[in-house]
Design a protein around this motif. Structure first.
Motif, PDB file in Angstrom:
ATOM      1  N   THR A 132      52.407  -0.147 -23.007  1.00  0.00           N
ATOM      2  CA  THR A 132      51.491  -1.126 -23.613  1.00  0.00           C
ATOM      3  C   THR A 132      50.066  -0.614 -23.696  1.00  0.00           C
ATOM      4  OG1 THR A 132      51.070  -2.159 -21.459  1.00  0.00           O
ATOM      5  CG2 THR A 132      52.867  -3.090 -22.783  1.00  0.00           C
ATOM      6  N   ARG A 133      49.742   0.395 -22.884  1.00  0.00           N
ATOM      7  CA  ARG A 133      48.387   0.939 -22.801  1.00  0.00           C
ATOM      8  C   ARG A 133      47.377  -0.139 -22.387  1.00  0.00           C
ATOM      9  NH1 ARG A 133      47.954   5.784 -26.455  1.00  0.00           N
ATOM     10  NH2 ARG A 133      50.052   6.198 -27.207  1.00  0.00           N
ATOM     11  N   MET A 134      47.825  -1.066 -21.546  1.00  0.00           N
ATOM     12  CA  MET A 134      46.958  -2.156 -21.082  1.00  0.00           C
ATOM     13  C   MET A 134      47.059  -2.289 -19.566  1.00  0.00           C
ATOM     14  SD  MET A 134      47.392  -5.266 -23.836  1.00  0.00           S
ATOM     15  CE  MET A 134      49.188  -5.377 -23.732  1.00  0.00           C
ATOM     16  N   ARG A 135      46.013  -2.857 -18.982  1.00  0.00           N
ATOM     17  CA  ARG A 135      46.049  -3.174 -17.563  1.00  0.00           C
ATOM     18  C   ARG A 135      47.003  -4.346 -17.329  1.00  0.00           C
ATOM     19  NH1 ARG A 135      42.644  -0.145 -15.095  1.00  0.00           N
ATOM     20  NH2 ARG A 135      40.670   0.527 -16.018  1.00  0.00           N
ATOM     21  N   ALA A 136      47.446  -4.487 -16.078  1.00  0.00           N
ATOM     22  CA  ALA A 136      48.437  -5.504 -15.747  1.00  0.00           C
ATOM     23  C   ALA A 136      47.973  -6.901 -16.128  1.00  0.00           C
ATOM     24  CB  ALA A 136      48.758  -5.439 -14.254  1.00  0.00           C
ATOM     25  N   SER A 137      46.712  -7.231 -15.855  1.00  0.00           N
ATOM     26  CA  SER A 137      46.213  -8.573 -16.178  1.00  0.00           C
ATOM     27  C   SER A 137      46.173  -8.812 -17.680  1.00  0.00           C
ATOM     28  CB  SER A 137      44.819  -8.777 -15.573  1.00  0.00           C
ATOM     29  OG  SER A 137      43.944  -7.744 -15.969  1.00  0.00           O
ATOM     30  N   ASP A 138      45.852  -7.769 -18.457  1.00  0.00           N
ATOM     31  CA  ASP A 138      45.831  -7.903 -19.907  1.00  0.00           C
ATOM     32  C   ASP A 138      47.248  -8.038 -20.463  1.00  0.00           C
ATOM     33  OD1 ASP A 138      43.049  -7.672 -19.981  1.00  0.00           O
ATOM     34  OD2 ASP A 138      43.145  -5.487 -20.047  1.00  0.00           O
ATOM     35  N   ILE A 139      48.199  -7.318 -19.857  1.00  0.00           N
ATOM     36  CA  ILE A 139      49.601  -7.457 -20.249  1.00  0.00           C
ATOM     37  C   ILE A 139      50.070  -8.889 -20.015  1.00  0.00           C
ATOM     38  CG2 ILE A 139      51.972  -6.751 -19.719  1.00  0.00           C
ATOM     39  CD1 ILE A 139      50.819  -4.009 -18.915  1.00  0.00           C
ATOM     40  N   ALA A 140      49.741  -9.425 -18.839  1.00  0.00           N
ATOM     41  CA  ALA A 140      50.152 -10.789 -18.496  1.00  0.00           C
ATOM     42  C   ALA A 140      49.552 -11.803 -19.456  1.00  0.00           C
ATOM     43  CB  ALA A 140      49.736 -11.108 -17.061  1.00  0.00           C
ATOM     44  N   ASN A 141      48.271 -11.672 -19.771  1.00  0.00           N
ATOM     45  CA  ASN A 141      47.631 -12.605 -20.698  1.00  0.00           C
ATOM     46  C   ASN A 141      48.223 -12.516 -22.099  1.00  0.00           C
ATOM     47  OD1 ASN A 141      45.813 -14.118 -19.187  1.00  0.00           O
ATOM     48  ND2 ASN A 141      44.221 -12.554 -19.288  1.00  0.00           N
ATOM     49  N   ALA A 142      48.573 -11.308 -22.520  1.00  0.00           N
ATOM     50  CA  ALA A 142      49.163 -11.132 -23.842  1.00  0.00           C
ATOM     51  C   ALA A 142      50.573 -11.716 -23.904  1.00  0.00           C
ATOM     52  CB  ALA A 142      49.197  -9.648 -24.217  1.00  0.00           C
ATOM     53  N   ALA A 143      51.304 -11.617 -22.788  1.00  0.00           N
ATOM     54  CA  ALA A 143      52.683 -12.115 -22.756  1.00  0.00           C
ATOM     55  C   ALA A 143      52.734 -13.629 -22.572  1.00  0.00           C
ATOM     56  CB  ALA A 143      53.449 -11.432 -21.631  1.00  0.00           C
ATOM     57  N   ILE A 144      52.002 -14.130 -21.611  1.00  0.00           N
ATOM     58  CA  ILE A 144      51.958 -15.567 -21.311  1.00  0.00           C
ATOM     59  C   ILE A 144      50.490 -15.918 -21.071  1.00  0.00           C
ATOM     60  CG2 ILE A 144      52.820 -17.435 -19.853  1.00  0.00           C
ATOM     61  CD1 ILE A 144      55.044 -15.533 -18.918  1.00  0.00           C
ATOM     62  N   PRO A 145      49.795 -16.457 -22.079  1.00  0.00           N
ATOM     63  CA  PRO A 145      48.352 -16.707 -21.966  1.00  0.00           C
ATOM     64  C   PRO A 145      47.966 -17.440 -20.687  1.00  0.00           C
ATOM     65  CG  PRO A 145      49.094 -17.134 -24.196  1.00  0.00           C
ATOM     66  CD  PRO A 145      50.334 -16.860 -23.391  1.00  0.00           C
ATOM     67  N   GLY A 146      46.983 -16.889 -20.000  1.00  0.00           N
ATOM     68  CA  GLY A 146      46.469 -17.487 -18.774  1.00  0.00           C
ATOM     69  C   GLY A 146      47.018 -16.872 -17.506  1.00  0.00           C
ATOM     70  N   THR A 147      48.208 -16.281 -17.581  1.00  0.00           N
ATOM     71  CA  THR A 147      48.811 -15.736 -16.361  1.00  0.00           C
ATOM     72  C   THR A 147      48.085 -14.486 -15.877  1.00  0.00           C
ATOM     73  OG1 THR A 147      50.414 -14.462 -17.665  1.00  0.00           O
ATOM     74  CG2 THR A 147      51.096 -16.646 -16.900  1.00  0.00           C
ATOM     75  N   GLY A 148      47.406 -13.792 -16.792  1.00  0.00           N
ATOM     76  CA  GLY A 148      46.663 -12.608 -16.386  1.00  0.00           C
ATOM     77  C   GLY A 148      45.527 -12.950 -15.448  1.00  0.00           C
TER      78      GLY A 148
END
Length: 431
Positions: free
Chosen positions: A94-110
């Protein structure tokens, strides 16, 4: 190729993709830089996992459970393999940090994940500073509070260096190799019952879920889950073209921690099996130091001090670096200077709480492993959802079914163990 600073490009990791076609950069330079980034990630994850919490937890549980603790070690290693394979792969793709991955997958979870990792990292760092103090106490007899303060200042000094990234990489590699070599020496001297340990590795007399959760949390929970992956991201070792190398690196990192974990267990088990008494209840108890001293006398105590201090100082660095990397979830425009200032502040706040808290360092080191073990299933659940349903975030990559199945099973297991372990884990704060 010039090595990037410790916190470089964290706001835009996707733009920092590995660029072998840059002017003046040869294929050899590219290969050397990639190898350097992989080694740095392996040892950042491994030395974060082989921290003072892990050392104290291993000594404590080996003392209370004996050879039966070997099963907990095996279970934790298997869980670690699955967790790191999934986390490193998804972060790389994804080339993203874990928090950014989480927000992209399920908004707010990051944001939730970032808060939990930062809080868990703070708890970890309080324990890490305490571990550094215990290390200097065993090494030279310095008061643990002063030892912790001096160690925290040394870690801060690394982040004020203009070549902080290079300093980090060299420090953790030297420390990791030294810890393994010294622990092997003590394991040899203590003459553990290897046959009994091997039997109970696969057929234990007893199974304790709180113990396994604590050990898993101490080696792959909280910030440790993402330490190596975020290091690769900052160095630009991302994308499908690096996936094979990243996979091998994640497996190597867990193998290093697994070997170190089992060797340390054998070193302490040899002492316990010999009939030596290790105190784990006293306010000033330092069970690992007692075990090393019982195995090899004063030399063993000094060797332990070196091992614990190396483990602690690298973990202070790793916890601060990785925890602060999650702040970009709230401020994507944070500058390199801002990240370094935040990292220094993070260590300083950790030191403050270490000085004022009344919980003993050994008890805190066991608790933080358990606490971060409770955080682990939350982040892992989000990543498994990405692997299962969000191939768009990975550039259309088709996630391996076998790895997805293993990840989901592991995720369910960590949720179950966490549920069963909440009470015993928080009870450590009363020690």
């Amino acid at each position: 190729m010039e090595q990037k600073s410790l916190s470089s490009d964290s706001a835009e990791p996707a733009a920092a993709g590995f660029q072998p076609a840059q002017a003046g950069v040869t294929a050899f330079d590219t290969l050397k830089a990639r190898r350097s980034s992989l080694i740095a990630a392996i040892f950042l994850m491994a030395t974060s996992a082989i921290g003072p919490g892990f050392i104290t937890q291993t000594a404590t549980f080996t003392t209370t459970m004996g050879a039966a603790f070997a099963f907990g070690i095996l279970a934790s290693i298997l869980i670690d393999f699955v967790v790191q394979l999934n986390i490193w792969r998804i972060v790389t793709l994804t080339r993203m940090r874990a928090s950014d991955i989480a927000n992209a997958a399920i908004p707010g979870t990051g944001y939730l994940l970032a808060v939990l990792v930062i809080i868990g990292g703070l708890f970890f760092n309080i324990g890490n500073i305490g571990g550094a103090g215990l290390g200097l106490n065993a090494m030279v007899g310095l008061d643990a509070k002063w030892g912790g303060a001096i160690s925290a200042l040394i870690a801060i000094g690394l982040f004020t260096s203009k070549r902080a990234g290079l300093a980090l990489d060299r420090t953790i590699i030297v420390a990791g190799i030294s810890m393994i070599a010294l622990t092997l020496f003590v394991a040899f001297v203590s003459s553990p019952p290897v046959g009994e340990a091997l039997r109970q590795t696969v057929w234990p007399d007893t199974i304790n879920f709180a113990t396994i959760t604590t050990i898993v949390g101490g080696t792959v929970g909280g910030y440790i889950t993402y330490a190596g992956a975020h290091r690769l991201l900052d160095k630009g070792t991302v994308g499908r073209e690096n996936l094979g190398a990243v996979t091998r690196a994640s497996l190597t990192g867990i193998a290093v921690t697994g070997v170190m974990r089992y060797v340390l267990f054998l070193a302490v088990l040899g002492v316990v099996a010999s009939g030596a008494v290790i105190d784990i209840s006293g306010k000033g108890a330092n069970p690992a130091a007692q075990a090393f001293e019982a195995a090899a006398g004063t030399i063993g105590l000094r060797v332990f001090g070196v091992i614990l201090w190396f483990a602690a100082i690298t973990s202070v660095i790793g916890a601060a670096y990785t925890s602060v990397s999650f702040l970009t979830a709230f401020n994507k425009n944070m500058t390199e200077r801002g990240r370094n200032v935040a990292t220094i502040a993070f260590i300083a706040v950790s030191l403050f709480f270490y000085v004022v808290m009344k919980t003993t360092p050994a008890a805190m080191l066991v608790f933080v492993g358990g606490f971060n073990g409770l955080i682990l299933p939350i982040g892992l659940s989000i990543f498994m959802y990405v692997g299962w349903a969000r191939s768009d975030l990975m550039g259309g990559y088709r996630y391996p079914r076998w790895l997805l199945v293993l990840g989901i099973i592991t995720c369910a297991l960590t949720w179950y163990m966490g549920f069963k372990s909440i009470g015993p884990i928080f009870a450590f704060l009363n020690h």
